[in-house]
Design a protein around this motif. Structure first.
Motif, PDB file in Angstrom:
ATOM      1  N   GLY A 109       0.840  -1.187   0.000  1.00 55.78           N
ATOM      2  CA  GLY A 109       0.000   0.000   0.000  1.00 55.78           C
ATOM      3  C   GLY A 109       0.870   1.230   0.000  1.00 55.78           C
ATOM      4  N   ASN A 135      -0.191   7.960  -3.038  1.00 55.47           N
ATOM      5  CA  ASN A 135       0.295   8.540  -4.286  1.00 55.47           C
ATOM      6  C   ASN A 135      -0.205   9.989  -4.364  1.00 55.47           C
ATOM      7  N   PHE A 181      -3.397   9.957  -6.567  1.00 61.77           N
ATOM      8  CA  PHE A 181      -4.469   9.001  -6.288  1.00 61.77           C
ATOM      9  C   PHE A 181      -4.788   8.828  -4.810  1.00 61.77           C
ATOM     10  N   GLY A 182      -3.924   9.338  -3.941  1.00 62.39           N
ATOM     11  CA  GLY A 182      -4.141   9.084  -2.519  1.00 62.39           C
ATOM     12  C   GLY A 182      -3.805   7.645  -2.189  1.00 62.39           C
ATOM     13  N   PRO A 183      -4.472   7.084  -1.165  1.00 62.44           N
ATOM     14  CA  PRO A 183      -4.124   5.726  -0.747  1.00 62.44           C
ATOM     15  C   PRO A 183      -4.498   4.659  -1.776  1.00 62.44           C
ATOM     16  N   VAL A 184      -3.513   3.847  -2.143  1.00 60.99           N
ATOM     17  CA  VAL A 184      -3.756   2.752  -3.086  1.00 60.99           C
ATOM     18  C   VAL A 184      -3.234   1.447  -2.493  1.00 60.99           C
ATOM     19  N   MET A 230      -1.911  -2.501  -3.356  1.00 64.97           N
ATOM     20  CA  MET A 230      -1.354  -3.326  -4.426  1.00 64.97           C
ATOM     21  C   MET A 230      -1.456  -4.804  -4.055  1.00 64.97           C
ATOM     22  N   PHE A 233      -3.251  -2.759  -8.998  1.00 65.41           N
ATOM     23  CA  PHE A 233      -3.555  -1.724  -8.009  1.00 65.41           C
ATOM     24  C   PHE A 233      -5.051  -1.451  -7.910  1.00 65.41           C
ATOM     25  N   ARG A 234      -5.461  -0.989  -6.751  1.00 64.18           N
ATOM     26  CA  ARG A 234      -6.809  -0.462  -6.561  1.00 64.18           C
ATOM     27  C   ARG A 234      -6.723   0.732  -5.619  1.00 64.18           C
ATOM     28  N   LEU A 235      -7.663   1.667  -5.777  1.00 65.35           N
ATOM     29  CA  LEU A 235      -7.728   2.784  -4.838  1.00 65.35           C
ATOM     30  C   LEU A 235      -8.497   2.332  -3.595  1.00 65.35           C
ATOM     31  N   ALA A 236      -7.996   2.704  -2.434  1.00 62.86           N
ATOM     32  CA  ALA A 236      -8.713   2.426  -1.188  1.00 62.86           C
ATOM     33  C   ALA A 236      -9.821   3.467  -1.038  1.00 62.86           C
ATOM     34  N   PRO A 237     -10.960   3.117  -0.435  1.00 60.76           N
ATOM     35  CA  PRO A 237     -11.269   1.814   0.169  1.00 60.76           C
ATOM     36  C   PRO A 237     -11.728   0.791  -0.872  1.00 60.76           C
ATOM     37  N   LEU A 238     -11.575  -0.462  -0.508  1.00 64.25           N
ATOM     38  CA  LEU A 238     -12.009  -1.556  -1.380  1.00 64.25           C
ATOM     39  C   LEU A 238     -13.193  -2.277  -0.756  1.00 64.25           C
ATOM     40  N   ALA A 294      -6.229  12.829  -9.846  1.00 60.76           N
ATOM     41  CA  ALA A 294      -6.638  11.608 -10.534  1.00 60.76           C
ATOM     42  C   ALA A 294      -7.699  10.860  -9.729  1.00 60.76           C
ATOM     43  N   ARG A 295      -7.628  10.944  -8.415  1.00 65.25           N
ATOM     44  CA  ARG A 295      -8.618  10.238  -7.594  1.00 65.25           C
ATOM     45  C   ARG A 295     -10.031  10.760  -7.873  1.00 65.25           C
ATOM     46  N   ASN A 338       7.558   8.418  -6.822  1.00 63.80           N
ATOM     47  CA  ASN A 338       7.573   8.187  -5.386  1.00 63.80           C
ATOM     48  C   ASN A 338       8.971   7.789  -4.933  1.00 63.80           C
ATOM     49  N   THR A 347       6.558  -2.147  -2.841  1.00 63.49           N
ATOM     50  CA  THR A 347       5.344  -1.578  -3.418  1.00 63.49           C
ATOM     51  C   THR A 347       5.657  -0.272  -4.138  1.00 63.49           C
ATOM     52  N   ALA A 360       0.793   2.285 -13.771  1.00 63.52           N
ATOM     53  CA  ALA A 360       0.313   1.001 -13.220  1.00 63.52           C
ATOM     54  C   ALA A 360      -0.897   1.259 -12.324  1.00 63.52           C
ATOM     55  N   ILE A 361      -0.886   2.361 -11.604  1.00 57.66           N
ATOM     56  CA  ILE A 361      -2.028   2.690 -10.744  1.00 57.66           C
ATOM     57  C   ILE A 361      -3.232   3.085 -11.604  1.00 57.66           C
ATOM     58  N   GLY A 416      -5.074  -0.058 -12.876  1.00 54.16           N
ATOM     59  CA  GLY A 416      -5.971  -0.692 -11.911  1.00 54.16           C
ATOM     60  C   GLY A 416      -7.164   0.184 -11.583  1.00 54.16           C
ATOM     61  N   ALA A 417      -6.905   1.484 -11.454  1.00 51.37           N
ATOM     62  CA  ALA A 417      -7.980   2.417 -11.100  1.00 51.37           C
ATOM     63  C   ALA A 417      -9.034   2.465 -12.215  1.00 51.37           C
ATOM     64  N   GLN A 477     -11.152  -0.522 -11.850  1.00 50.31           N
ATOM     65  CA  GLN A 477     -12.011  -0.354 -10.669  1.00 50.31           C
ATOM     66  C   GLN A 477     -13.219   0.529 -10.997  1.00 50.31           C
TER      67      GLN A 477
END
Lengths: 229, 476
Positions: free
Chosen positions: A122, A125, A128-131, A133, A149-154, B232-233, B261, B267, B275-276, B279-280, B283
């Motif tokens: 985790g 970013n 994106f904030g919290p992600v 992996m 990857f996914r953005l939290a929350p899941l 992006a979020r 980063n 990670t 890569a993010i 996945g995003a 999602q």
């Protein structure tokens, strides 16, 4: 929780000490193997005996981040004698490679049986904030990059889809006669990792690598939690 | 002044073009010509602004937007950045005095994209003046907007008169989409609704635009060329709501960019922004196109064809080799299965085809062989349309030279339309060497039957449609 993180920040640490990381994991339902911190050789041996062999010894020092590289890890120790020898070997190797490191002792951890090795990670970013992996775990993740990857929350369903997107998913389903792993437990760990990041601003990155997956549970064998303001 | 609606960009009563030119061949002359041509048949007044000319393209030229009597909802700024502040002040004054001037599109470059402090400061100051008065701004450094249904075109590169339809495109590059639309125009491949080129996104950004298009009844599918967005979020969270209503296809530039980063963990060391994004996007149910080709075609098939009800696809072909390529491309995406043909269906198909035709080997596959007639096409498509165990049809052919192109196109369409609207499913037609049968292709496209030149492209588009169906049906 708050207190654990703030104490470490106050000491100027950029990652939580092992026992603190394990406490944080416990608070978020992330299972880690039983472990204790022991100062000297005799203490390590008796801790191992009490825990039950086999065990793993890991150097315990705030100055050493990559323990394997420092020769600071010995696995699959079956007896008192092996544990004692491993203690000496680790001390020798570490004192040669990191002569100035402050050594606070060793972490004695229950050796887990083999399972499917995955990574749960985790980070925060900028965009994106919290992600969170997920992917194939171990030491070659940079090579294989079988990650998603996914953005939290899941949600549980989203965690499931995250897992399904990787190739290691096939291993988790059970290949070559292996039983399928507990995917619900793995999904919960992903969801919980997302919550851990969302609820604790000071946690910058986490690596649970490897997470060992079995048919009835998943265990985070190594928990690295990077902190910062 | 209250904040204007984004509708002002797409339903303006009047469009003022600041910097309009009378000089043939100049971009700012082209803008006027296109604006006039696109607005024909609509109740839109075009006002060229140029203090040094009396008349441009037969229209009276004005000294300033403040001199225009009638309502002006959309203002296009196409003058040097040196005049940015004076234009901004005029917009503000007009909005305060007249209550219109709600939408401003700034073509002018020379701002933040220069990477200079001065450029950024000028942009911020100019935008602040206009937004404080409630105007909304697209750009700077863009080509503005198009609305085919409402007769709006502020570009100098997208020829007016595109086929009307439901594709709306949002782009951070003007040139990229302009080229796309020119490519698609001759064959009527894209049935357009709106085009928005965002430029520097100083005010209106990609997230707000996508959110707007979600509520736009004329928009059936949204295609986005994305370079990046500071938040992006927010884009992902917004898109997640939009994709529940209509498909969003994104091509993201900068795939090779690595994360910035500082890595203390495994990670972080593998967490490149792209890569993010990958996945995003999944999602949020965004369909990510991995090539320009995939991007162009996916957006338009969603406009022309219904979303399939499931993942079972029948292949109808006259050419073996390209069909194998097609099946391979489907397999690579892992979304589609070949349909199962019942004995009854196979009987029906065999009855209309030549004895050498291959019906159902493999299951879900029909090779009609080369001895085909328009009637056979019509019958086969009808049977495949009628069968509820088939969710989509991929038709692959080299249009036979011995068949009349119009008759052939009509046969396909009649076969498709032989079932009730509620039973319609996607039919994607691959016309190998489609450029050799332009008449057939044009008839099909104009009637909303998407055609492709290459079988793998069609397979990938259909895979995207199936993926979208699975996304709509999935558990939250």
């Amino acid at each position: 929780m708050r207190q654990i993180i703030e104490e470490s920040l106050a000491k100027g640490l950029n990652r939580l000490p092992e026992e603190a990381a394990e406490k944080v994991c416990a608070a978020y339902g992330i299972e880690c193997p039983p472990s204790v911190i022991a100062a000297g050789k005799e203490e390590c041996i008796s801790a191992a005996e009490k825990m039950g062999f086999p065990v793993v010894l890991k150097i315990y020092s705030p100055d050493i981040s990559h323990k394997s590289d420092a020769g600071g890890v010995a696995v699959n120790l079956q007896t008192r004698e092996e544990t004692g020898k491993a203690f000496d070997a680790i001390m020798k190797s570490v004192s040669e490679k990191y002569p100035d490191a402050a050594i606070a002792g060793m972490e004695v951890q229950k050796m887990m049986p083999p399972g499917v090795e995955v990574i749960i990670g985790g980070l925060r970013n900028d965009q994106f904030g919290p992600v969170v992996m997920f992917g194939l775990g171990g030491i070659y993740i940079e090579v294989f990059r079988d990650i998603e990857f996914r953005l939290a929350p899941l949600t549980m369903a989203e965690a499931r889809r995250q897992i399904e997107q990787t190739r290691v998913y096939r291993l988790l389903q059970g290949v070559r006669g292996n039983k399928p792993c507990d995917l619900d437990a793995l999904c919960r760990m992903l969801v919980n990792t997302g919550d851990l990041l969302l609820e604790n601003e000071e946690i910058r990155e986490v690596d649970f690598n490897p997470v060992l997956c079995y048919e009835d549970r998943c265990v985070a064998v190594d928990a690295r939690i990077v902190i910062g303001k | 002044m209250s904040k204007a609606s984004l509708n002002d960009f797409f339903e303006p009563r009047g469009i003022a073009i600041i910097g309009a030119s009378a000089k043939p061949g100049a971009p700012n002359n082209q803008i006027v010509k296109f604006a006039i041509e696109e607005s024909k048949g609509h109740d839109i007044q075009i006002y060229p602004i140029n203090p040094r000319t009396e008349e441009i393209e037969g229209l009276k030229a004005y000294r300033s937007i403040l001199d225009i009597e009638g309502p002006v909802d959309l203002i296009l700024m196409a003058v040097s950045s040196k005049m940015a502040m004076s234009v901004a002040e005029e917009v503000k004054r007009r909005r305060q005095e007249r209550g219109d001037a709600g939408a401003v599109a700034i073509i002018t470059a020379g701002f933040k994209e220069q990477g200079t402090e001065e450029g950024e400061r000028l942009q911020n100051e100019m935008i602040a003046v206009m937004t404080a008065a409630g105007s909304r701004v697209i750009g700077p450094n863009c080509q503005g907007v198009i609305d085919v249904h409402n007769g709006v075109n502020t570009t100098f590169s997208v020829t007016p008169g595109a086929l009307k339809g439901g594709v709306s495109i949002v782009s951070q590059s003007g040139a990229f989409v302009a080229a796309f639309l020119r490519w698609a125009k001759k064959q009527n491949m894209v049935a357009m609704n709106k085009l928005i080129t965002l430029g520097n996104m100083a005010d209106v950004d990609v997230t707000e635009m996508v959110e707007f298009l979600a509520e736009d009844p004329q928009t059936k599918s949204i295609s986005v060329y994305l370079e990046g967005t500071p938040n992006a979020r927010k884009f992902i969270e917004t898109a997640k709501k939009v994709t529940k209503k209509k498909p969003v296809v994104v091509i993201k530039a900068g795939r090779s960019e690595m994360g910035k980063n500082v890595a203390h963990s495994h990670t972080a060391s593998v967490a490149g922004n792209d890569a993010i994004y990958d996945g995003a996007f999944r999602q949020a149910g965004i369909l990510r196109a991995y090539s320009v080709d995939e991007f162009y075609h996916t957006g338009r098939v969603f406009d022309k064809m219904p979303v399939p009800k499931g993942d079972r696809v029948a292949i109808l072909t006259v050419v073996g080799g390209p069909s194998t390529i097609c099946v391979d491309a489907m397999a690579s995406r892992g979304q589609i299965r070949l349909a199962h043909f019942s004995e009854e269906l196979k009987e029906k198909l065999r009855a209309v085809l030549s004895p050498f035709a291959n019906v159902g080997s493999p299951d879900g596959y029909v090779d009609m062989t080369a001895s085909v007639t328009p009637q056979m096409h019509k019958e086969c498509i009808r049977y495949l349309m009628e069968d509820d165990s088939i969710d989509a049809i991929l038709f692959i052919t080299t249009p036979p030279g011995f068949m009349d192109e119009t008759e052939f196109a009509n046969a396909l369409m009649e076969g498709y339309r032989s079932v009730d609207e509620s039973k319609r499913k996607p039919l994607l037609s691959v016309l190998l060497a489609g450029n050799a049968s332009p008449v057939c292709r044009n008839i099909l496209e104009t009637n909303n039957f998407p055609t492709f030149e290459f079988p793998d492209t069609a397979a990938i588009c259909l895979s995207n449609m199936v993926r979208y169906r699975k996304y709509l049906d999935q558990e939250d």
